[in-house]
Design a protein around this motif. Structure first.
Motif, PDB file in Angstrom:
ATOM      1  N   ARG A 228       0.424  -1.495   0.409  1.00 49.63           N
ATOM      2  CA  ARG A 228       0.486   0.182   0.113  1.00 49.63           C
ATOM      3  C   ARG A 228       1.090   1.285  -0.266  1.00 49.63           C
ATOM      4  NH1 ARG A 228      -3.006   2.315   5.212  1.00 49.63           N
ATOM      5  NH2 ARG A 228      -0.973   3.257   5.570  1.00 49.63           N
ATOM      6  N   ASP A 229       1.460   1.715   1.224  1.00 52.00           N
ATOM      7  CA  ASP A 229       2.625   2.248   1.036  1.00 52.00           C
ATOM      8  C   ASP A 229       4.011   2.627   0.329  1.00 52.00           C
ATOM      9  OD1 ASP A 229       0.714   2.868   3.238  1.00 52.00           O
ATOM     10  OD2 ASP A 229       2.918   3.612   4.552  1.00 52.00           O
ATOM     11  N   THR A 232       2.546   4.360  -3.341  1.00 49.64           N
ATOM     12  CA  THR A 232       1.774   5.682  -3.040  1.00 49.64           C
ATOM     13  C   THR A 232       2.093   7.096  -2.181  1.00 49.64           C
ATOM     14  OG1 THR A 232       0.903   4.549  -0.699  1.00 49.64           O
ATOM     15  CG2 THR A 232      -0.307   4.023  -2.811  1.00 49.64           C
ATOM     16  N   LEU A 233       3.545   6.341  -1.485  1.00 50.53           N
ATOM     17  CA  LEU A 233       4.121   7.617  -1.050  1.00 50.53           C
ATOM     18  C   LEU A 233       4.954   8.068  -1.970  1.00 50.53           C
ATOM     19  CD1 LEU A 233       4.722   6.405   2.867  1.00 50.53           C
ATOM     20  CD2 LEU A 233       3.548   8.565   2.072  1.00 50.53           C
ATOM     21  N   TYR A 236       2.358  10.540  -3.661  1.00 48.82           N
ATOM     22  CA  TYR A 236       1.839  11.538  -2.585  1.00 48.82           C
ATOM     23  C   TYR A 236       2.953  12.627  -2.423  1.00 48.82           C
ATOM     24  CZ  TYR A 236       1.734  13.097   2.025  1.00 48.82           C
ATOM     25  OH  TYR A 236       1.476  13.626   4.248  1.00 48.82           O
ATOM     26  N   SER A 270      -3.109  10.271  -2.297  1.00 55.31           N
ATOM     27  CA  SER A 270      -2.344   8.867  -2.941  1.00 55.31           C
ATOM     28  C   SER A 270      -3.210   8.808  -2.081  1.00 55.31           C
ATOM     29  CB  SER A 270      -1.007   9.210  -1.785  1.00 55.31           C
ATOM     30  OG  SER A 270      -2.031   9.970  -0.760  1.00 55.31           O
ATOM     31  N   TRP A 271      -3.914   8.675  -1.017  1.00 52.90           N
ATOM     32  CA  TRP A 271      -4.962   7.535  -0.265  1.00 52.90           C
ATOM     33  C   TRP A 271      -7.221   7.511  -1.418  1.00 52.90           C
ATOM     34  CZ3 TRP A 271      -4.575   5.018   3.196  1.00 52.90           C
ATOM     35  CH2 TRP A 271      -4.287   5.319   4.804  1.00 52.90           C
ATOM     36  N   ALA A 274      -4.627   4.247  -3.083  1.00 59.10           N
ATOM     37  CA  ALA A 274      -3.880   3.134  -2.074  1.00 59.10           C
ATOM     38  C   ALA A 274      -5.553   2.368  -1.480  1.00 59.10           C
ATOM     39  CB  ALA A 274      -2.996   4.567  -0.854  1.00 59.10           C
ATOM     40  N   ARG A 323     -11.600  12.961   5.437  1.00 64.61           N
ATOM     41  CA  ARG A 323      -9.852  13.070   6.671  1.00 64.61           C
ATOM     42  C   ARG A 323      -8.591  13.267   6.084  1.00 64.61           C
ATOM     43  NH1 ARG A 323      -6.123   9.919   6.669  1.00 64.61           N
ATOM     44  NH2 ARG A 323      -5.294  10.236   9.429  1.00 64.61           N
ATOM     45  N   VAL A 327      -5.537  16.651   6.691  1.00 62.68           N
ATOM     46  CA  VAL A 327      -5.242  16.261   8.078  1.00 62.68           C
ATOM     47  C   VAL A 327      -3.587  16.438   6.993  1.00 62.68           C
ATOM     48  CG1 VAL A 327      -4.310  14.209   8.480  1.00 62.68           C
ATOM     49  CG2 VAL A 327      -6.211  14.452   9.053  1.00 62.68           C
ATOM     50  N   ASN A 328      -3.395  16.409   6.132  1.00 59.38           N
ATOM     51  CA  ASN A 328      -2.361  16.589   5.238  1.00 59.38           C
ATOM     52  C   ASN A 328      -2.217  17.468   4.780  1.00 59.38           C
ATOM     53  OD1 ASN A 328      -1.403  13.659   4.800  1.00 59.38           O
ATOM     54  ND2 ASN A 328      -3.754  12.969   3.965  1.00 59.38           N
TER      55      ASN A 328
END
Ligand SMILES: C[N+](C)(C)CCCC[C@H](N)C(=O)O
Length: 343
Positions: A228-229, A232-233, A236, A270-271, A274, A323, A327-328
Motif C-alpha cells: 500500500r505505502d 502511494t508515498l 504523495y 495518494s489515498w 491506496a 479526513r 490532515v495532510n
C-alpha cells in the motif's frame, strides 16, 4: 541563519549533511536524520517535533506542533469510521456507522485506538521524511544553488518517496495493527453490564498479540501495508511537488494557501490509489490466530471481491478523503513553518 528554503521544502540541500551519502557528506547526525535540517529541504516529524524543541524555538514552531497534533486528533474519528466500514459488514454506510457508534459507545467510541498513533507519528514521519530527503540527496547530488534553479525530476521524487514509504512501514506496522484492533472493538465501556472488550488498551493489546501469536504477530498485515505505502508515498510526494511547482514556478517558496491545497490534494490522491490495499491490509490485520481466514494478500483480495463485489476495494474512500485533505494540508503547512522558523 539564512532562510535558505528551497523552492519545494521537501528537497534537501547538499549544504546539509546526510546520514546516507557516504564520504561526500560530513557531520551526519541523528539530529539531522530525525527531522531538524536547518536550511532547505528537511525531513520533519510531521508537525509533531518534540514539543520541548518546538517550545525552545518560539511560538511558530510550537504552534506547528499543536496544529499537527490537532489535525491527527480531529482526523481520528473519520479514521475509525473508515476502518469499521472496511472490516465489518454490519454497517450500511458512513451515517449508519456513525449513528451506531455514537449510540453504543458515545463520542469516545470514535477515539478508540488513538494513543499509539499520537505517540508514534513523530517517529514514523521522521523516518519517512528523513529517508525521503536523504534518498533525494543521494539521487540528485546537485548543489543547493543548482537545485534551486533545477528542481529534481519527478522520477527522483517518486523513487525517494517510494523508498521512504518502504522503510517507514516496518516502524508503522505494529502501531497500525494495534490501532485497527482497538478501533474495531465495539463494546461500550460506558454501559454497565456490557461484555468487556478483548483488549483493555494499547499496551494490553500489544502484550496479548505477542503472547497469542508471538512477536511476529505484531507484523500481521505488514506485507499488504508495504504494498500500500511504497508506491502511494511516491505519488504523495510527486503530487505535492507538482502542485507546488504549478503555482510557484520560479523557484519561490509556495504560499501558505498553495501548501494547504497541495498538501490536501497530495493526501487525497495518494489515498485514492491506496484504498484497495488499505481495505485488504485492515482485513488481514483483523484476522487473528483463531480465525486465520486468509492465506495471503491475493487470497484476501479474491475472497473479499467474490463475497462482496468489486465495490469492496473502495470502502472508506469518501470518509477517508474528507479526513485526508485537512490532515495532510496541516501536515505540510506545519512542515513549512518548521523550516521557516527553525533557527
Ligand atoms: C500513502 N498513504 C496514502 C498511505 C498515506 C499518505 C498520507 C499519510 C498521512 N499521515 C495520513 O494519515 O493521511
Amino acid at each position: 541563519m539564512a532562510k535558505a528554503i528551497s523552492h519545494c521544502p521537501l528537497v534537501p540541500t547538499p549544504s546539509q549533511p546526510s546520514a546516507w551519502c557516504g564520504g561526500g557528506c560530513k557531520g551526519a547526525s541523528w539530529r539531522n536524520f530525525f527531522g531538524v535540517w536547518q536550511e532547505g529541504g528537511a525531513p520533519f516529524s510531521s508537525a509533531r517535533v518534540p514539543l520541548s524543541s518546538a517550545r525552545r524555538k518560539g511560538p511558530h514552531s510550537a504552534s506547528s506542533y499543536h496544529t499537527g497534533a490537532l489535525g491527527l486528533v480531529l482526523g481520528h474519528p473519520f479514521d475509525t469510521v473508515k476502518v469499521r466500514l472496511q472490516t465489518q459488514t454490519t454497517y450500511r454506510g458512513i451515517i449508519d456507522c456513525m449513528v451506531k457508534t455514537y449510540r453504543h459507545e458515545s463520542l469516545l467510541g470514535f477515539f478508540k485506538g488513538m494513543s499509539f498513533p499520537i505517540a508514534s507519528i513523530a517517529v514514523v514521519n521522521s523516518i519517512l521524511f528523513g529517508v525521503y530527503s536523504n534518498t533525494l540527496l543521494a539521487l540528485t547530488a546537485t548543489s543547493h544553488q543548482e537545485r534551486r534553479a533545477q528542481p529534481p525530476s519527478y522520477r527522483h521524487v517518486f523513487i525517494a518517496g517510494c523508498t521512504g514509504g518502504f522503510v517507514q512501514v516496518y516502524c508503522l506496522a505494529p502501531f497500525d495493527l494495534i490501532k485497527v484492533r482497538l478501533q474495531n472493538q465495539t463494546e461500550s465501556r460506558a454501559r454497565p453490564g456490557s461484555p468487556p472488550p478483548r483488549y483493555r488498551g494499547p499496551v494490553h493489546c500489544a502484550a496479548s498479540i505477542c503472547q497469542e501469536e508471538g512477536p511476529r504477530g505484531l507484523f500481521r498485515g505488514a506485507w499488504a501495508l508495504t504494498l500500500r505505502d511504497t508506491p502511494t508515498l511516491g505519488i504523495y510526494f510527486v503530487t505535492y511537488e507538482w502542485l507546488c511547482r504549478q503555482s510557484a514556478p520560479d523557484g519561490q517558496n509556495p504560499s501558505s494557501a498553495t501548501v494547504l491545497v497541495a498538501g490536501g490534494f497530495a493526501g487525497i490522491t495518494s489515498w485514492a490509489v491506496a484504498t484497495p490495499l488499505d481495505v485488504i491490509k485492515s482485513r488481514m490485520q483483523m484476522a487473528g490466530p483463531k480465525h486465520r481466514v486468509y492465506r495471503g494478500v491475493l487470497d484476501c483480495m479474491a475472497r473479499s471481491a467474490r463475497q462482496e463485489g468489486l465495490g469492496v476495494f473502495f470502502r472508506g474512500l469518501t470518509i477517508n478523503s474528507a479526513r485526508a485533505f485537512p490532515v495532510n494540508a496541516v501536515t505540510f503547512l506545519s512542515y513549512e513553518h518548521l523550516l521557516r522558523w527553525w533557527g
